[in-house]
Design a protein around this motif. Sequence first.
Motif, short mmCIF file in Angstrom:
data_model
loop_
_atom_site.label_atom_id
_atom_site.label_comp_id
_atom_site.label_asym_id
_atom_site.label_seq_id
_atom_site.Cartn_x
_atom_site.Cartn_y
_atom_site.Cartn_z
N UNK A 36 0.83 -1.20 0.00
CA UNK A 36 0.00 0.00 0.00
C UNK A 36 0.86 1.25 0.00
N UNK A 37 1.99 1.23 0.68
CA UNK A 37 2.88 2.39 0.73
C UNK A 37 3.42 2.71 -0.66
N UNK A 38 3.71 1.69 -1.46
CA UNK A 38 4.22 1.92 -2.81
C UNK A 38 3.15 2.57 -3.68
N UNK A 39 1.92 2.09 -3.54
CA UNK A 39 0.81 2.66 -4.30
C UNK A 39 0.60 4.13 -3.91
N UNK A 40 0.68 4.42 -2.64
CA UNK A 40 0.51 5.80 -2.18
C UNK A 40 1.62 6.70 -2.71
N UNK A 41 2.86 6.19 -2.75
CA UNK A 41 3.97 6.97 -3.30
C UNK A 41 3.73 7.26 -4.78
N UNK A 42 3.31 6.26 -5.53
CA UNK A 42 3.04 6.47 -6.96
C UNK A 42 1.92 7.47 -7.17
N UNK A 43 0.87 7.38 -6.39
CA UNK A 43 -0.25 8.33 -6.53
C UNK A 43 0.22 9.76 -6.24
N UNK A 48 1.67 15.06 -8.38
CA UNK A 48 2.64 16.17 -8.46
C UNK A 48 3.01 16.47 -9.91
N UNK A 49 2.96 15.48 -10.77
CA UNK A 49 3.35 15.65 -12.17
C UNK A 49 2.27 16.38 -12.98
N UNK A 50 1.05 16.36 -12.49
CA UNK A 50 -0.05 16.97 -13.26
C UNK A 50 -0.55 18.20 -12.61
#
Length: 50
Positions: A36-43, A48-50
């Motif tokens: 879940x931590x990885x998914x949260x980092x990606x989100x 931030x990119x958009x």
Amino acid sequence: MGIISPILRLSGKIANWWNFYSMYNLAQGYAADGMTAYVELQEAEFAAAH
């Protein structure tokens, strides 16, 4: 080019710091919450990119 070079070096250092901070948070989150931590980092990165 006199002022550009120091600015580029500083931006590189900030990028390295941010990468370290993100990986530290990922490691802490992964230990506590697993994938879940990885998914949260990606989100957060996509937001931030958009």
